[in-house]
Enzyme design. Sequence first.
Site, PDB file in Angstrom:
ATOM      1  N   LYS A   1     -21.022  -3.730 -37.836  1.00  0.00           N
ATOM      2  CA  LYS A   1     -21.749  -2.444 -37.871  1.00  0.00           C
ATOM      3  C   LYS A   1     -21.707  -1.843 -39.287  1.00  0.00           C
ATOM      4  CE  LYS A   1     -19.148  -0.962 -34.390  1.00  0.00           C
ATOM      5  NZ  LYS A   1     -18.471  -2.234 -34.068  1.00  0.00           N
ATOM      6  N   THR A   2     -20.503  -1.811 -39.875  1.00  0.00           N
ATOM      7  CA  THR A   2     -20.370  -1.248 -41.229  1.00  0.00           C
ATOM      8  C   THR A   2     -21.150  -2.105 -42.222  1.00  0.00           C
ATOM      9  OG1 THR A   2     -18.123  -0.707 -40.557  1.00  0.00           O
ATOM     10  CG2 THR A   2     -18.644  -0.417 -42.888  1.00  0.00           C
TER      11      THR A   2
ATOM     12  N   THR B   1     -17.574   2.110 -30.917  1.00  0.00           N
ATOM     13  CA  THR B   1     -17.234   1.054 -29.967  1.00  0.00           C
ATOM     14  C   THR B   1     -17.457   1.581 -28.548  1.00  0.00           C
ATOM     15  OG1 THR B   1     -14.978   1.876 -30.145  1.00  0.00           O
ATOM     16  CG2 THR B   1     -15.515  -0.076 -31.431  1.00  0.00           C
TER      17      THR B   1
ATOM     18  N   ASP C   1     -18.151   6.091 -39.104  1.00  0.00           N
ATOM     19  CA  ASP C   1     -17.577   5.132 -38.168  1.00  0.00           C
ATOM     20  C   ASP C   1     -16.860   5.890 -37.054  1.00  0.00           C
ATOM     21  OD1 ASP C   1     -17.054   2.636 -37.236  1.00  0.00           O
ATOM     22  OD2 ASP C   1     -15.470   2.167 -38.665  1.00  0.00           O
TER      23      ASP C   1
ATOM     24  N   ARG D   1     -15.263 -10.792 -37.824  1.00  0.00           N
ATOM     25  CA  ARG D   1     -14.008 -10.349 -38.467  1.00  0.00           C
ATOM     26  C   ARG D   1     -12.868 -11.297 -38.088  1.00  0.00           C
ATOM     27  NH1 ARG D   1     -12.856  -4.659 -37.278  1.00  0.00           N
ATOM     28  NH2 ARG D   1     -14.068  -4.181 -39.140  1.00  0.00           N
TER      29      ARG D   1
HETATM   30  P1  ADP Z   1     -17.524  -3.367 -37.637  1.00  0.00           P
HETATM   31  O1  ADP Z   1     -17.980  -2.255 -38.547  1.00  0.00           O
HETATM   32  O2  ADP Z   1     -18.495  -3.648 -36.522  1.00  0.00           O
HETATM   33  O3  ADP Z   1     -16.121  -3.182 -37.130  1.00  0.00           O
HETATM   34  P2  ADP Z   1     -17.619  -4.941 -40.079  1.00  0.00           P
HETATM   35  O4  ADP Z   1     -18.998  -4.628 -40.540  1.00  0.00           O
HETATM   36  O5  ADP Z   1     -16.489  -4.255 -40.773  1.00  0.00           O
HETATM   37  O6  ADP Z   1     -17.494  -4.715 -38.506  1.00  0.00           O
HETATM   38  O7  ADP Z   1     -17.471  -6.537 -40.190  1.00  0.00           O
HETATM   39  C1  ADP Z   1     -16.214  -7.171 -40.111  1.00  0.00           C
HETATM   40  C2  ADP Z   1     -16.170  -8.364 -41.043  1.00  0.00           C
HETATM   41  O8  ADP Z   1     -17.027  -9.386 -40.557  1.00  0.00           O
HETATM   42  C3  ADP Z   1     -16.620  -8.068 -42.465  1.00  0.00           C
HETATM   43  O9  ADP Z   1     -15.640  -8.568 -43.326  1.00  0.00           O
HETATM   44  C4  ADP Z   1     -17.883  -8.849 -42.695  1.00  0.00           C
HETATM   45  O10 ADP Z   1     -17.783  -9.547 -43.902  1.00  0.00           O
HETATM   46  C5  ADP Z   1     -17.951  -9.828 -41.552  1.00  0.00           C
HETATM   47  N1  ADP Z   1     -19.295  -9.828 -40.941  1.00  0.00           N
HETATM   48  C6  ADP Z   1     -19.723  -8.945 -40.024  1.00  0.00           C
HETATM   49  N2  ADP Z   1     -20.969  -9.224 -39.637  1.00  0.00           N
HETATM   50  C7  ADP Z   1     -21.352 -10.321 -40.321  1.00  0.00           C
HETATM   51  C8  ADP Z   1     -22.550 -11.098 -40.338  1.00  0.00           C
HETATM   52  N3  ADP Z   1     -23.584 -10.786 -39.543  1.00  0.00           N
HETATM   53  N4  ADP Z   1     -22.611 -12.151 -41.167  1.00  0.00           N
HETATM   54  C9  ADP Z   1     -21.541 -12.479 -41.934  1.00  0.00           C
HETATM   55  N5  ADP Z   1     -20.376 -11.786 -41.957  1.00  0.00           N
HETATM   56  C10 ADP Z   1     -20.262 -10.714 -41.165  1.00  0.00           C
END
Ligand code: ADP
Length: 359
Positions: free
Chosen positions: A85-86, A179, A130, A238
């Site tokens: 998401k981030t 979430t 977030d 992640r």
């Molecule tokens: P969330 O905000 O949903 O908790 P993040 O955006 O922080 O998740 O992503 C977690 C990790 O996974 C990051 O380090 C990112 O590099 C990797 N990641 C997330 N989505 C992808 C994607 N679609 N392709 C490649 N790497 C991804």
Amino acid sequence: MSIIADDSDFKNQKSEGTREKNPVIRPEAIDLDKNFENCIRPKSFDTYIGQSALKDTLKITIQAAKKRELPLDHLLFYGPPGLGKTTLAGVIAQEMGVDIKITSAPALERPRDIIGILMSLQGGEILFIDEIHRLNKVAEEILYPAMEDFYLDMTTGKSQTVKTLRVPLPKFTLIGATTKAGELSGPLRDRFGIIHRLEFYTDSELAQVITRTAGILNIEIDEKGAYAIARRSRGTPRIANRLIKRVSDYALVKYSGKITESIANESLDILKIDEFGLDTTDRNLLNLIIEKYDGGPVGIETIAAALGEDVRTLEDVCEPFLLQAGLLQRTPRGRKVSPAGYRHLGYKTKEISSQQSLF
Ligand code: ADP
């Protein structure tokens, strides 16, 4: 990308404080971790793997906003942690050619926190919040007119001399991530023009994530090795990125450094991550329900107390994947282990075992 201090920055500051007192934790080790995140985070739609339906929709929305020369509608992304998401918010900012300010709801406790951020925004910028379901009522109410009509209502003076001041804000886009979409208040949810759910990734998508990360970090891995890690990554990039680091350490210490299928499997077995991606906590959760509560249903608070875990960790981190994998079921009276969950842990299914106990 400008980043406003959020509570994770605060945690980092705290750990930096501990660092001085603890010579065992080398500063460069901590910075390396921060750099690791920055290096591997995709910056464009081309490198953002999977979520293709969502990406297609967003590309159209971005093109339309650019043609109209207007900021994007406010967006809400929901789904379990670690699904991107981030990262996606950063990609959108990059594609729009605007800056993004990143914060999280727990860091916006006082009215002045949210007012400060809103007033620091430039036209077209993106504000990413977030865990937006954790925003308090006051912060939410400040956000409503800011999101809808781009102004802030501020009060000055005391009691009888109090005055309300309407402060205009530049047009900005709010991207919220959560979430728990169900915990967002109705009025806040209604102010998002676009709401999207992020899906778990397939093994093939995760293998691509792993191969990409390995390439950036100069880790040698073959295709079967990437798939072996992908299969145990619970559909979550992640986790895939975390596991590749652990497996790479193992391959380096025990072998030549190259990750193959057998080395990946061997090292993940040692880490006690099973072929479904379940770790010790997941298995303890299922075992507890089967052994102590006859397979359930049992309330999440009871499970958390028995396991010594936090309810939020179980709900946000463990459960989504167990539910999606069909190992656990959520009923109005609590959580139940499914027949697949029984089989996965090597038990006979509930029906069979209770029939057997009649004899
Ligand atoms: P969330 O905000 O949903 O908790 P993040 O955006 O922080 O998740 O992503 C977690 C990790 O996974 C990051 O380090 C990112 O590099 C990797 N990641 C997330 N989505 C992808 C994607 N679609 N392709 C490649 N790497 C991804």
